[in-house]
Design a protein around this motif. Structure first.
Motif: not given
Length: 352
Positions: A249, A302, A306, A310, A318, A320, A337
């Motif tokens: 990230l 991304e 994320r 995970e 995670r 945004s 993040y």
């Protein structure tokens, strides 16, 4: 002339030494970073190629995020190398001559490590002399072992006399089919250090931070250059193993900060290396590679990092900031993040 710190160097890597990655390496301990090998003929004759690499070199200048950087050139024509270097010298702190590339296109084009034979020494000396006389910044050389290896010191001494400000040795002989044929012979680096007056940089045999210290102790080198291992762990110089999602990230945020510099394929490859470094043997890794290769934007990458990675790791996504709830269950104001997040449960199959 500005003094260049040669202690910890991010190596020139084909298609992987893009500006966002170089900035990432600087953030995490590199004192110097090289561009990938650039082709003088293209710099002189292809405007798009020149503009792309000038953009790569200048995008971070105002913020000072990348400082210093070395441009690496290749080739076998002293005039074209000198002309190309003059176009870039105001945007870097030094220019390096590649005498180490082992790839087939270097063999076919007669450059890189295929200039190390003694019959080409006068040509190489001419190139380095031309660079030294033409540029307002230092010139360096990166080479592999000559054959026999004892000739490496003799050539390096000649190049020092021609104006090379430092020499980097990847202490393996050239092979187009295999980039590595056994361990690098660090005793040859030591031989260079004992026989040259200019700084000597050691390249090879580094997989973790302890290897850095062992390498310096054995060779007495002035600095270390690390290549492939940095692709998996760009924090190696600080003796940290980063969380692969966190470092991914952070790299993606730099790609967004400096848009249209790193091609999507380059970005995908970096993300793959970050994840593979620790999770290459996990059952879900092949699925990850397939999904990554199908992404078409930084945003999709991304999302993969994320959310999906995970979840494959058995962790909470995670999200945004400012995302709306959707099929992944993301909500506004989700976790943001933290670039300082480091891995706690390290699982390390290193490059083999």
């Amino acid at each position: 002339m500005e003094r260049i710190n040669l202690r910890y160097i991010a190596a020139p890597m084909v298609g992987q030494s893009d500006l966002p990655f170089r900035v990432l390496c600087h953030r995490h301990g590199a004192t110097l970073a090289y561009t990938q090998m650039l082709m003088p003929d293209k710099l002189l004759n292809e405007q798009e190629y020149l503009e792309q690499h000038l953009k790569d070199l200048t995008a971070a200048t105002a913020s000072g995020l990348e400082h210093p950087v070395v441009v690496q050139l290749c080739g076998n024509d002293p005039d074209s190398i000198a002309q190309a270097g003059r176009r870039l010298q105001n945007h870097c702190q030094a220019i390096d001559l590649n005498l180490g590339c082992p790839q087939e296109h270097a063999r076919d084009g007669h450059f890189g490590a295929y200039l190390l034979g003694q019959r080409d020494w006068p040509l190489v000396e001419n190139i380095v002399s031309s660079m030294s006389e033409s540029f307002i910044i230092p010139v360096s050389v990166k080479l592999r072992l000559c054959q026999p290896s004892t000739k490496t010191l003799e050539l390096s001494q000649r190049l020092e006399s021609c104006g090379a400000s430092w020499v980097t040795l990847h202490a393996r002989t050239v092979s187009a089919r295999r980039r590595r044929q056994g361990a690098a012979d660090l005793n040859e680096v030591k031989r260079l250090k004992e026989g040259l007056s200019v700084p000597v940089i050691s390249n090879g045999n580094v997989r973790n931070h302890a290897d850095l210290l062992d390498n310096l102790a054995l060779t007495g080198a002035d600095g270390l250059m690390v290549g492939e291992t940095m692709l998996g762990n760009p924090c190696i110089f600080t003796d940290v193993v980063p969380d692969p999602v966190g470092i991914s990230l952070e790299y993606l945020s730099l790609c967004n900060k400096y848009p249209e510099i790193a091609p999507l394929k380059t970005i995908q490859t970096h993300i793959r290396h970050f994840v593979e470094f620790q999770y290459g043997r996990r059952p879900w890794f092949s699925k990850f590679r397939a999904v990554l290769s199908a992404t078409k934007s930084i945003e999709e990458i991304e999302h993969l990092v994320r959310i999906k990675i995970e979840r494959w790791r058995g962790r909470n996504p995670r999200y945004s900031p400012n995302v709306r709830e959707g099929e992944d269950g993301a909500t506004d104001g989700g976790p943001v993040y933290n670039s300082d997040c480091l891995v706690e449960d390290i699982d390390l199959p290193l490059f083999e």
